[in-house]
Design a protein around this motif. Structure first.
Motif, PDB file in Angstrom:
ATOM      1  N   ARG A   7       0.850  -1.189   0.000  1.00  0.00           N
ATOM      2  CA  ARG A   7       0.000   0.000   0.000  1.00  0.00           C
ATOM      3  C   ARG A   7       0.887   1.241   0.000  1.00  0.00           C
ATOM      4  O   ARG A   7       2.035   1.186   0.434  1.00  0.00           O
ATOM      5  CB  ARG A   7      -0.857   0.029   1.257  1.00  0.00           C
ATOM      6  N   PRO A   8       0.332   2.382  -0.420  1.00  0.00           N
ATOM      7  CA  PRO A   8       1.102   3.621  -0.271  1.00  0.00           C
ATOM      8  C   PRO A   8       1.364   3.892   1.209  1.00  0.00           C
ATOM      9  O   PRO A   8       0.549   3.547   2.062  1.00  0.00           O
ATOM     10  CB  PRO A   8       0.182   4.698  -0.859  1.00  0.00           C
ATOM     11  N   THR A   9       2.503   4.495   1.506  1.00  0.00           N
ATOM     12  CA  THR A   9       2.787   4.867   2.886  1.00  0.00           C
ATOM     13  C   THR A   9       1.821   5.986   3.283  1.00  0.00           C
ATOM     14  O   THR A   9       1.198   6.615   2.437  1.00  0.00           O
ATOM     15  CB  THR A   9       4.231   5.353   3.040  1.00  0.00           C
ATOM     16  N   TRP A  10       1.720   6.254   4.581  1.00  0.00           N
ATOM     17  CA  TRP A  10       0.792   7.310   5.004  1.00  0.00           C
ATOM     18  C   TRP A  10       1.261   8.658   4.482  1.00  0.00           C
ATOM     19  O   TRP A  10       0.444   9.522   4.187  1.00  0.00           O
ATOM     20  CB  TRP A  10       0.581   7.292   6.519  1.00  0.00           C
ATOM     21  N   GLN A  11       2.581   8.861   4.331  1.00  0.00           N
ATOM     22  CA  GLN A  11       3.072  10.119   3.773  1.00  0.00           C
ATOM     23  C   GLN A  11       2.684  10.249   2.302  1.00  0.00           C
ATOM     24  O   GLN A  11       2.319  11.328   1.846  1.00  0.00           O
ATOM     25  CB  GLN A  11       4.600  10.222   3.904  1.00  0.00           C
ATOM     26  N   GLN A  12       2.773   9.146   1.558  1.00  0.00           N
ATOM     27  CA  GLN A  12       2.378   9.165   0.149  1.00  0.00           C
ATOM     28  C   GLN A  12       0.891   9.452   0.015  1.00  0.00           C
ATOM     29  O   GLN A  12       0.478  10.231  -0.845  1.00  0.00           O
ATOM     30  CB  GLN A  12       2.727   7.833  -0.515  1.00  0.00           C
ATOM     31  N   ALA A  13       0.076   8.828   0.855  1.00  0.00           N
ATOM     32  CA  ALA A  13      -1.366   9.054   0.812  1.00  0.00           C
ATOM     33  C   ALA A  13      -1.699  10.498   1.188  1.00  0.00           C
ATOM     34  O   ALA A  13      -2.550  11.138   0.552  1.00  0.00           O
ATOM     35  CB  ALA A  13      -2.077   8.086   1.754  1.00  0.00           C
ATOM     36  N   LEU A  14      -1.022  11.014   2.190  1.00  0.00           N
ATOM     37  CA  LEU A  14      -1.221  12.407   2.606  1.00  0.00           C
ATOM     38  C   LEU A  14      -0.845  13.366   1.475  1.00  0.00           C
ATOM     39  O   LEU A  14      -1.606  14.279   1.135  1.00  0.00           O
ATOM     40  CB  LEU A  14      -0.381  12.698   3.851  1.00  0.00           C
ATOM     41  N   GLY A  15       0.300  13.164   0.876  1.00  0.00           N
ATOM     42  CA  GLY A  15       0.744  14.025  -0.217  1.00  0.00           C
ATOM     43  C   GLY A  15      -0.157  13.952  -1.434  1.00  0.00           C
ATOM     44  O   GLY A  15      -0.470  14.974  -2.053  1.00  0.00           O
ATOM     45  N   TYR A  19      -2.375  17.017  -2.900  1.00  0.00           N
ATOM     46  CA  TYR A  19      -2.225  17.406  -4.306  1.00  0.00           C
ATOM     47  C   TYR A  19      -3.584  17.485  -5.002  1.00  0.00           C
ATOM     48  O   TYR A  19      -3.896  18.483  -5.663  1.00  0.00           O
ATOM     49  CB  TYR A  19      -1.308  16.411  -5.008  1.00  0.00           C
ATOM     50  N   LEU A  20      -4.398  16.454  -4.842  1.00  0.00           N
ATOM     51  CA  LEU A  20      -5.728  16.473  -5.465  1.00  0.00           C
ATOM     52  C   LEU A  20      -6.599  17.569  -4.870  1.00  0.00           C
ATOM     53  O   LEU A  20      -7.373  18.226  -5.575  1.00  0.00           O
ATOM     54  CB  LEU A  20      -6.398  15.112  -5.325  1.00  0.00           C
ATOM     55  N   GLY A  21      -6.481  17.804  -3.553  1.00  0.00           N
ATOM     56  CA  GLY A  21      -7.220  18.881  -2.906  1.00  0.00           C
ATOM     57  C   GLY A  21      -6.786  20.247  -3.410  1.00  0.00           C
ATOM     58  O   GLY A  21      -7.613  21.148  -3.596  1.00  0.00           O
ATOM     59  N   ALA A  22      -5.483  20.439  -3.650  1.00  0.00           N
ATOM     60  CA  ALA A  22      -4.994  21.713  -4.175  1.00  0.00           C
ATOM     61  C   ALA A  22      -5.509  21.957  -5.592  1.00  0.00           C
ATOM     62  O   ALA A  22      -5.853  23.093  -5.952  1.00  0.00           O
ATOM     63  CB  ALA A  22      -3.473  21.745  -4.146  1.00  0.00           C
ATOM     64  N   PRO A  55     -10.198  22.450   0.635  1.00  0.00           N
ATOM     65  CA  PRO A  55     -10.005  21.254  -0.193  1.00  0.00           C
ATOM     66  C   PRO A  55      -8.678  20.520   0.029  1.00  0.00           C
ATOM     67  O   PRO A  55      -8.681  19.289   0.105  1.00  0.00           O
ATOM     68  CB  PRO A  55     -10.124  21.786  -1.621  1.00  0.00           C
ATOM     69  N   PRO A  56      -7.525  21.227   0.170  1.00  0.00           N
ATOM     70  CA  PRO A  56      -6.305  20.459   0.443  1.00  0.00           C
ATOM     71  C   PRO A  56      -6.348  19.708   1.780  1.00  0.00           C
ATOM     72  O   PRO A  56      -5.879  18.570   1.865  1.00  0.00           O
ATOM     73  CB  PRO A  56      -5.195  21.517   0.451  1.00  0.00           C
ATOM     74  N   LEU A  57      -6.927  20.325   2.805  1.00  0.00           N
ATOM     75  CA  LEU A  57      -7.036  19.631   4.087  1.00  0.00           C
ATOM     76  C   LEU A  57      -7.988  18.440   4.000  1.00  0.00           C
ATOM     77  O   LEU A  57      -7.706  17.364   4.531  1.00  0.00           O
ATOM     78  CB  LEU A  57      -7.482  20.597   5.179  1.00  0.00           C
ATOM     79  N   ALA A  58      -9.116  18.646   3.327  1.00  0.00           N
ATOM     80  CA  ALA A  58     -10.066  17.533   3.138  1.00  0.00           C
ATOM     81  C   ALA A  58      -9.431  16.429   2.297  1.00  0.00           C
ATOM     82  O   ALA A  58      -9.619  15.239   2.572  1.00  0.00           O
ATOM     83  CB  ALA A  58     -11.344  18.047   2.484  1.00  0.00           C
ATOM     84  N   GLY A  59      -8.662  16.805   1.273  1.00  0.00           N
ATOM     85  CA  GLY A  59      -7.971  15.816   0.442  1.00  0.00           C
ATOM     86  C   GLY A  59      -6.942  15.029   1.228  1.00  0.00           C
ATOM     87  O   GLY A  59      -6.791  13.822   1.040  1.00  0.00           O
ATOM     88  N   ALA A  60      -6.221  15.713   2.121  1.00  0.00           N
ATOM     89  CA  ALA A  60      -5.221  15.029   2.935  1.00  0.00           C
ATOM     90  C   ALA A  60      -5.885  13.993   3.847  1.00  0.00           C
ATOM     91  O   ALA A  60      -5.413  12.858   3.963  1.00  0.00           O
ATOM     92  CB  ALA A  60      -4.432  16.039   3.765  1.00  0.00           C
ATOM     93  N   VAL A  61      -6.981  14.376   4.477  1.00  0.00           N
ATOM     94  CA  VAL A  61      -7.702  13.443   5.359  1.00  0.00           C
ATOM     95  C   VAL A  61      -8.261  12.275   4.544  1.00  0.00           C
ATOM     96  O   VAL A  61      -8.131  11.105   4.938  1.00  0.00           O
ATOM     97  CB  VAL A  61      -8.833  14.178   6.116  1.00  0.00           C
ATOM     98  N   GLU A 128      10.005  11.933  -4.668  1.00  0.00           N
ATOM     99  CA  GLU A 128      10.582  12.953  -3.805  1.00  0.00           C
ATOM    100  C   GLU A 128       9.531  13.474  -2.831  1.00  0.00           C
ATOM    101  O   GLU A 128       8.343  13.312  -3.041  1.00  0.00           O
ATOM    102  CB  GLU A 128      11.126  14.089  -4.657  1.00  0.00           C
ATOM    103  N   LEU A 129       9.989  14.114  -1.777  1.00  0.00           N
ATOM    104  CA  LEU A 129       9.156  14.710  -0.734  1.00  0.00           C
ATOM    105  C   LEU A 129       8.183  13.695  -0.156  1.00  0.00           C
ATOM    106  O   LEU A 129       8.594  12.684   0.396  1.00  0.00           O
ATOM    107  CB  LEU A 129       8.431  15.952  -1.257  1.00  0.00           C
ATOM    108  N   PHE A 130       6.884  13.937  -0.316  1.00  0.00           N
ATOM    109  CA  PHE A 130       5.880  13.053   0.277  1.00  0.00           C
ATOM    110  C   PHE A 130       5.820  11.688  -0.402  1.00  0.00           C
ATOM    111  O   PHE A 130       5.272  10.748   0.156  1.00  0.00           O
ATOM    112  CB  PHE A 130       4.496  13.697   0.213  1.00  0.00           C
ATOM    113  N   ALA A 131       6.329  11.570  -1.612  1.00  0.00           N
ATOM    114  CA  ALA A 131       6.240  10.307  -2.347  1.00  0.00           C
ATOM    115  C   ALA A 131       7.391   9.352  -2.038  1.00  0.00           C
ATOM    116  O   ALA A 131       7.449   8.265  -2.585  1.00  0.00           O
ATOM    117  CB  ALA A 131       6.197  10.575  -3.852  1.00  0.00           C
ATOM    118  N   ALA A 132       8.294   9.723  -1.160  1.00  0.00           N
ATOM    119  CA  ALA A 132       9.437   8.871  -0.839  1.00  0.00           C
ATOM    120  C   ALA A 132       9.003   7.638  -0.048  1.00  0.00           C
ATOM    121  O   ALA A 132       8.161   7.724   0.843  1.00  0.00           O
ATOM    122  CB  ALA A 132      10.473   9.663  -0.048  1.00  0.00           C
TER     123      ALA A 132
END
Length: 157
Positions: A7-15, A19-22, A55-61, A128-132
């Protein structure tokens, strides 16, 4: 029963969710600006921060909550890519090769089929960044081992 699940890591899912929320926030802000230009109305001041940051906060959650519904499952039947809306299975008999590749800004796992087509797995991946993903190489090694075990004589017990 799954031999392995990636599965994606929680950082990948958050990022990914941010991104989709932004993107959604940008579309909503442009639509609001267009509507305000058309109607000449003035909204309350609290609308702008809500449209920009909501939207970015809702997307992150949502990304973190949906993380368990995404990924790749490997079992005796083959490789199954799982998304919230559908699942696709590639049986071991059709898989010719499995390798890590650089696509865009990410390292991904691609499965090559005997038809000549390739399927990019939803997880694991690293960028990179959140996708690591610090364990990307170990996950690719585990996938490769499972593929070779099924391809050349079954999974050892």
């Amino acid at each position: 029963m799954d031999a392995a699940r990636f599965r994606p890591t929680w950082q990948q899912a958050l990022g990914h969710g941010m991104y989709l929320g932004a993107l959604a926030a940008a579309v909503m802000l442009l639509a609001t600006l267009g509507a305000l230009g058309w109607t000449r109305a003035t909204p309350p001041h609290w609308v702008w921060p809500l449209l920009a940051f909501g939207p970015p906060l809702a997307g992150a959650v949502a990304g973190v909550l949906l993380r368990h519904r995404l990924g790749t499952s490997v079992d005796a039947g083959g490789i199954r890519t799982v998304t919230p809306f559908r699942a696709a299975v590639e049986p071991w008999s059709r898989v010719v090769d499995l390798r890590a590749e650089r696509r865009g800004g990410r390292n991904v796992v691609s499965v090559y089929l005997e038809s000549g087509a390739s399927v990019q797995l939803r997880a694991p991946y690293s960028g990179e960044l959140f996708a690591a993903d610090p364990q990307f190489e170990l996950k690719v090694f585990a996938l490769s081992h499972l593929w070779r075990s099924h391809r050349f004589g079954g999974v050892p017990s």
